[in-house]
Scaffold this active site. Structure first.
Site, PDB file in Angstrom:
ATOM      1  N   ARG A  57       0.854  -1.131   0.072  1.00  0.00           N
ATOM      2  CA  ARG A  57      -0.017   0.176  -0.001  1.00  0.00           C
ATOM      3  C   ARG A  57       0.799   1.143   0.021  1.00  0.00           C
ATOM      4  O   ARG A  57       2.074   1.221   0.249  1.00  0.00           O
ATOM      5  CB  ARG A  57      -1.085  -0.073   1.341  1.00  0.00           C
ATOM      6  N   LYS A 199      -8.099  -2.269   2.336  1.00  0.00           N
ATOM      7  CA  LYS A 199      -7.907  -1.405   3.357  1.00  0.00           C
ATOM      8  C   LYS A 199      -8.613  -0.155   3.300  1.00  0.00           C
ATOM      9  O   LYS A 199      -8.850   0.641   4.325  1.00  0.00           O
ATOM     10  CB  LYS A 199      -6.381  -1.115   3.633  1.00  0.00           C
ATOM     11  N   HIS A 218      -8.450  -3.870  13.995  1.00  0.00           N
ATOM     12  CA  HIS A 218      -7.634  -4.641  13.092  1.00  0.00           C
ATOM     13  C   HIS A 218      -6.888  -5.855  13.885  1.00  0.00           C
ATOM     14  O   HIS A 218      -6.237  -5.824  14.760  1.00  0.00           O
ATOM     15  CB  HIS A 218      -6.457  -3.721  12.874  1.00  0.00           C
ATOM     16  N   SER A 236       0.167  -5.507  10.569  1.00  0.00           N
ATOM     17  CA  SER A 236       0.423  -6.216   9.360  1.00  0.00           C
ATOM     18  C   SER A 236       1.635  -7.107   9.337  1.00  0.00           C
ATOM     19  O   SER A 236       2.657  -6.636   9.425  1.00  0.00           O
ATOM     20  CB  SER A 236       0.351  -5.570   8.006  1.00  0.00           C
ATOM     21  N   LYS A 240      -0.963 -12.552  12.770  1.00  0.00           N
ATOM     22  CA  LYS A 240      -2.396 -12.635  12.950  1.00  0.00           C
ATOM     23  C   LYS A 240      -3.088 -13.902  12.231  1.00  0.00           C
ATOM     24  O   LYS A 240      -3.933 -14.800  12.684  1.00  0.00           O
ATOM     25  CB  LYS A 240      -3.065 -11.212  12.709  1.00  0.00           C
ATOM     26  N   THR A 241      -2.755 -13.880  10.964  1.00  0.00           N
ATOM     27  CA  THR A 241      -3.492 -14.824  10.027  1.00  0.00           C
ATOM     28  C   THR A 241      -2.829 -16.270  10.311  1.00  0.00           C
ATOM     29  O   THR A 241      -3.701 -17.288  10.572  1.00  0.00           O
ATOM     30  CB  THR A 241      -3.089 -14.620   8.563  1.00  0.00           C
ATOM     31  N   ASP A 255      -8.183 -10.627   9.580  1.00  0.00           N
ATOM     32  CA  ASP A 255      -7.528  -9.215   9.627  1.00  0.00           C
ATOM     33  C   ASP A 255      -8.609  -8.245  10.318  1.00  0.00           C
ATOM     34  O   ASP A 255      -7.821  -7.333  10.826  1.00  0.00           O
ATOM     35  CB  ASP A 255      -7.179  -8.987   8.299  1.00  0.00           C
ATOM     36  N   ARG A 319       1.783 -12.362  -1.696  1.00  0.00           N
ATOM     37  CA  ARG A 319       0.574 -12.508  -0.936  1.00  0.00           C
ATOM     38  C   ARG A 319      -0.496 -13.493  -1.648  1.00  0.00           C
ATOM     39  O   ARG A 319      -0.108 -13.751  -2.785  1.00  0.00           O
ATOM     40  CB  ARG A 319      -0.179 -11.184  -0.800  1.00  0.00           C
TER      41      ARG A 319
END
Length: 340
Positions: A57, A199, A218, A236, A240-241, A255, A319
């Site tokens: 991003r 996002k 988040h 990020s 987390k995933t 997410d 990704r």
């Protein structure tokens, strides 16, 4: 091929629209991706695309129109920069000009699994894999829901144009990701990266929900057999995933989540996982989710389509997006009053 025309097509502000590809099926999208030579197919059946010079991003190119009443509710600063309405209008015209006279992909989806909190969102793009990304990452309406679908927010993705006047406008670069909250519109230019769309809607949920007394988070989330919800917070790329994908607990989402009077709920209908150094032994659920309908970004593969997940020569931010159904143990549209 779907020939359905979306409601409100005449209100998009586009001129001389070509073919309209509306909420295409995964098979149709894959056909478009391959025929246009923008995607290849991996040995596992997933599509593979490159996102151009931007493999992440562009947070310094994100702006909100400075106008009332939304400007009273935004925490202005480095993350939320102001832009004048006149500049926005100029870039909106640039965006609409880019998308006019083209074949376009129109994808209608929901953000938010909670009936009390969800928003209907329409995405416009001229790139097939971006429509695929949206289909993966948001909640897919049923055919019945599409019959009466009315977008509350619209995103125009004009990735093939740039803002050549950005210095005159006092902006960071020729990339722009702009939000007009009063008009319920976002426009994107100069970057192909799919995560801007994901996002961007998270930013809007962060605006809408607190005004309704609801929490926007988040985090990833999963749930046990007794509906005991666990939340995993982190920036990020901090895991987390991976942590939330547990074979012994059902995945709610990886997410973005909200918390309203009905409990914790996923904003999304899919997952967006980093795949650098991914292997089947350490992350079997994610590895197993990279099959047909998944979309790999910026990975390196051989001529046969075999992906080398250890190769970060394009970017370390390789990704994959995939529908949450690719994780066998998941909770679709989950909410729970017993969430903790």
């Amino acid at each position: 091929m779907s020939t359905k025309i979306p409601n409100g097509l005449d209100k998009l502000g586009l001129r001389d629209i070509g073919d309209v590809y509306y909420n295409l099926s995964y098979d149709e999208l894959q056909s478009h991706e391959v025929e246009s030579d923008v995607c290849k197919i991996s040995t596992s059946g997933s599509a593979m695309c490159d996102t151009g010079i931007f493999t992440g991003r562009s947070p310094k190119d994100k702006y909100f129109v400075n106008q009332s009443p939304s400007n009273e509710n935004i925490a202005w600063g480095d993350v939320n920069a102001k832009i004048d309405k006149k500049i926005y209008d100029e870039l909106l015209d640039l965006t609409l000009t880019q998308l006019s006279g083209k074949n376009i992909y129109v994808t209608d989806v929901y953000a938010g699994a909670s009936v009390a909190s969800k928003r209907s969102v329409r995405f416009i793009s001229e790139v097939a894999w971006q429509a695929h990304f949206v289909k993966n990452m948001f909640i897919r309406p049923s055919e019945e829901e599409l019959e009466s679908f009315t977008p509350e927010f619209t995103v125009y993705n004009a990735c093939k144009t740039v803002n050549e006047k950005y210095k005159e406008h006092g902006m960071n670069s020729d990339v722009y990701v702009l939000f007009n909250i009063e008009d319920n519109v976002s426009i994107i230019g100069g970057t192909w990266y799919g995560g801007e769309m994901k996002k961007g809607i998270f930013s809007m949920m962060n605006y809408w929900l607190p005004l309704e007394g609801k929490l926007s988070m988040h985090c990833s989330a999963n749930v046990g057999n007794d509906e005991d919800v666990c939340l995993f917070f982190g920036l990020s790329g901090t895991g987390k995933t991976t942590l939330s994908t547990d074979p012994h607990r059902a995945l709610i989402g990886d997410d973005e989540h909200g918390w309203d009077d009905d409990g914790v709920f996923n904003f999304e209908g899919g997952c967006y996982a980093k795949v650098i150094n991914l292997d089947a032994e350490s992350e079997p659920e994610i590895y197993g989710a990279i099959i047909k309908d998944a979309l790999l970004e910026n990975v390196v593969a051989d001529a046969d389509g075999k992906v080398d997940y250890t190769d970060g020569s394009k970017t370390e931010n390789t990704r994959v997006s995939y529908p949450i159904e690719h994780i066998l143990n998941h909770k679709k549209r989950f909410t729970s009053r017993t969430s903790q």
